[in-house]
Design an enzyme around this catalytic site. Structure first.
Site, PDB file in Angstrom:
ATOM      1  N   ARG A   1     -75.978 -57.274  34.345  1.00 41.27           N
ATOM      2  CA  ARG A   1     -77.398 -56.424  33.819  1.00 41.27           C
ATOM      3  C   ARG A   1     -77.300 -56.084  32.542  1.00 41.27           C
ATOM      4  O   ARG A   1     -76.389 -55.844  31.787  1.00 41.27           O
ATOM      5  CB  ARG A   1     -77.420 -55.223  34.634  1.00 41.27           C
TER       6      ARG A   1
ATOM      7  N   ARG B   1     -84.703 -58.481  35.011  1.00 44.54           N
ATOM      8  CA  ARG B   1     -83.273 -58.006  35.094  1.00 44.54           C
ATOM      9  C   ARG B   1     -82.350 -58.503  36.354  1.00 44.54           C
ATOM     10  O   ARG B   1     -83.244 -58.763  37.208  1.00 44.54           O
ATOM     11  CB  ARG B   1     -83.153 -56.326  35.354  1.00 44.54           C
TER      12      ARG B   1
ATOM     13  N   ASP C   1     -81.021 -54.032  39.265  1.00 48.20           N
ATOM     14  CA  ASP C   1     -81.415 -52.491  39.029  1.00 48.20           C
ATOM     15  C   ASP C   1     -81.120 -51.935  40.124  1.00 48.20           C
ATOM     16  O   ASP C   1     -81.715 -51.988  41.190  1.00 48.20           O
ATOM     17  CB  ASP C   1     -83.164 -52.559  38.806  1.00 48.20           C
TER      18      ASP C   1
ATOM     19  N   ASP D   1     -81.212 -47.685  41.265  1.00 45.03           N
ATOM     20  CA  ASP D   1     -81.856 -46.472  40.911  1.00 45.03           C
ATOM     21  C   ASP D   1     -81.488 -45.656  42.042  1.00 45.03           C
ATOM     22  O   ASP D   1     -81.657 -45.593  43.313  1.00 45.03           O
ATOM     23  CB  ASP D   1     -83.224 -46.656  40.766  1.00 45.03           C
TER      24      ASP D   1
END
Length: 196
Positions: free
Chosen positions: A119, A128, A131, A133
């Site tokens: 990343r 990317r 990711d 989250d």
């Protein structure tokens, strides 16, 4: 674990940051990384560069040592268009699990995994390789400089809502109500179950 609590930086919470490589030091992990009881987490995953499916599978594998054995649940893979910028379509998923890590320690572990898998943090909404989250922490609302829970845009993203509801169709987002109620607000966002 207390429920329905709002935490913010003004509460005087003393939060230490995990080492960037903490997930690689599993046997020697500091005691502060752990809490007396495991916490329930929901994490969103996405990738639109490289071998997207393999990257997501590898990320989950790297995270697994920190999870309570048998607690991991994974949604299907979903394909979505890039939002807010150009780029290939994303492959997304959501995982649910219990972990003895604190929310901040988990965040640091996730960011370390992102870096390990290539990343690059350049511009907002840039393509990317990975990711990760942190979406939900139990039914808590957290306001810290580094971490806002629920994730502030999760209810606006089809690629979060569809896999999230696949795992828990009756899920409530703290402070926002039933996750399913937000499906009508995501407009024309394209998100479809991935069929290999």
């Amino acid at each position: 674990m207390a429920h329905g609590v709002v935490l913010d930086a003004g509460d005087g919470i003393n939060v230490k940051q995990a080492e960037a490589s903490c997930y690689l030091q599993q046997p020697e992990a500091s005691r502060w990384l752990q809490q007396p009881e495991a916490t329930r987490y929901f994490v969103g995953l996405g990738a639109n560069l490289g071998d997207r499916i393999e990257t997501l599978k590898t990320a989950i594998s790297l995270l697994t040592p920190w999870l309570v054995t048998g607690s991991l649940r994974q949604s299907s893979f979903w394909e979505s268009e890039a939002l807010g910028g150009p780029g290939p379509n994303y492959i997304n998923a959501v995982i649910q699990f219990d972990s003895p890590l604190s929310a901040i320690a988990l965040l640091d572990t996730m960011q370390s995994i992102e870096s390990t898998l290539g990343r690059q943090r350049s511009t907002v909404n840039a393509p990317r390789t990975l990711d990760l989250d942190l979406l939900l922490v139990e039914d808590l609302q957290i306001q810290l400089e580094r971490l806002i829970i629920p994730h502030p845009r999760m209810h606006q993203r089809a690629f979060v809502l569809y896999p999230l509801l696949e795992l828990d169709s009756g899920l409530t987002i703290p402070g926002l109500g039933a996750a399913s109620d937000w499906l009508g607000t995501i407009g024309s966002q394209v998100c479809r179950r991935w069929i290999d």
